[in-house]
Design a protein around this motif. Structure first.
Motif, short mmCIF file in Angstrom:
data_model
loop_
_atom_site.label_atom_id
_atom_site.label_comp_id
_atom_site.label_asym_id
_atom_site.label_seq_id
_atom_site.Cartn_x
_atom_site.Cartn_y
_atom_site.Cartn_z
N SER A 119 -14.09 23.03 -20.05
CA SER A 119 -13.63 24.41 -20.24
C SER A 119 -12.70 24.93 -18.92
O SER A 119 -12.92 24.49 -17.83
CB SER A 119 -14.83 25.52 -20.17
N VAL A 140 -10.10 27.74 -16.98
CA VAL A 140 -9.30 29.15 -16.65
C VAL A 140 -7.98 29.13 -16.08
O VAL A 140 -8.13 28.24 -15.36
CB VAL A 140 -10.20 30.07 -15.70
N GLN A 164 -8.30 26.17 -13.33
CA GLN A 164 -9.64 25.57 -12.60
C GLN A 164 -10.71 25.56 -13.70
O GLN A 164 -10.50 26.08 -14.78
CB GLN A 164 -10.18 26.55 -11.62
N TRP A 223 -13.80 26.27 -15.90
CA TRP A 223 -14.55 27.16 -16.18
C TRP A 223 -15.99 26.65 -16.39
O TRP A 223 -16.19 25.75 -17.31
CB TRP A 223 -14.24 28.08 -17.41
N CYS A 249 -18.80 26.73 -17.70
CA CYS A 249 -19.51 26.91 -18.77
C CYS A 249 -19.32 25.79 -20.15
O CYS A 249 -18.23 25.75 -20.33
CB CYS A 249 -19.37 28.57 -19.45
N HIS A 266 -19.79 34.43 -15.60
CA HIS A 266 -18.55 33.75 -16.11
C HIS A 266 -17.61 34.49 -16.31
O HIS A 266 -16.13 34.15 -16.02
CB HIS A 266 -18.78 32.96 -17.52
N LEU A 296 -13.45 35.88 -13.35
CA LEU A 296 -12.11 35.76 -13.68
C LEU A 296 -11.14 37.03 -13.01
O LEU A 296 -10.13 36.91 -12.93
CB LEU A 296 -11.97 36.04 -15.69
N PHE A 317 -10.06 35.26 -24.48
CA PHE A 317 -11.37 34.47 -24.45
C PHE A 317 -11.27 33.43 -25.50
O PHE A 317 -11.33 34.02 -26.74
CB PHE A 317 -12.47 35.28 -24.29
N ALA A 371 -9.45 32.11 -20.53
CA ALA A 371 -10.62 31.59 -20.46
C ALA A 371 -11.12 30.92 -21.60
O ALA A 371 -11.24 31.33 -22.58
CB ALA A 371 -11.78 32.65 -20.15
N LEU A 431 -12.95 27.91 -23.80
CA LEU A 431 -14.27 27.33 -23.67
C LEU A 431 -14.00 26.03 -24.67
O LEU A 431 -13.61 25.83 -25.87
CB LEU A 431 -15.25 28.12 -24.66
#
Length: 126
Positions: free
Chosen positions: A31, A33, A41, A43, A45, A55, A59, A72, A121, A123
């Motif tokens: 995951s 960001v 970087q 994330w 999660c 989480h 941001l 997202f 973000a 996932l």
């Protein structure tokens, strides 16, 4: 899928597939960001079910000024984070658009290319 950017002076998603995202040609399998100005970087999660308010709150701190929008990417399918997790973002009037991660990659590229203060973000579930 491979994506082509019209504008090379921003950080953009250049490809994605099952279990990976490429940013400026560099492939990632976790995951992420990212912002147009160069922040990239992990994330922290790895599953939708593990998302916490922290989480999303992290941001806000990525740029000198808060983003106007967070895109997202909720994984391989569209799932909405519980509103309680987004409370601090809403209180600061930061918009959150939720979509599956593939659509979030494309949307982020468009908004970043327009010069918007956007944070993606994304996932990738493991």
């Amino acid at each position: 899928m491979k994506l082509h950017s019209d504008k090379l002076d921003i950080q953009s998603v250049t490809g994605y597939g099952d279990g990976w995202i490429a940013v400026n040609g560099q492939r990632h399998s976790h995951s992420l960001v990212l912002t147009p100005k160069g922040q990239l970087q992990p994330w922290p999660c790895s599953r939708f079910e593990l998302l916490e308010a922290s989480h999303f709150n992290m941001l806000i701190q990525l740029a000198a000024e808060p983003p106007e929008l967070i895109v997202f990417g909720s994984g391989s399918r569209l799932r909405f984070a519980p509103p309680a997790l987004l409370r601090d973002l809403m209180a600061q009037r930061i918009g959150v658009e939720t979509m599956d991660t593939a659509a979030a990659c494309r949307t982020y590229n468009i908004l970043a290319g327009e010069g918007r203060r956007v944070v993606a973000a994304l996932l990738l579930e493991t």
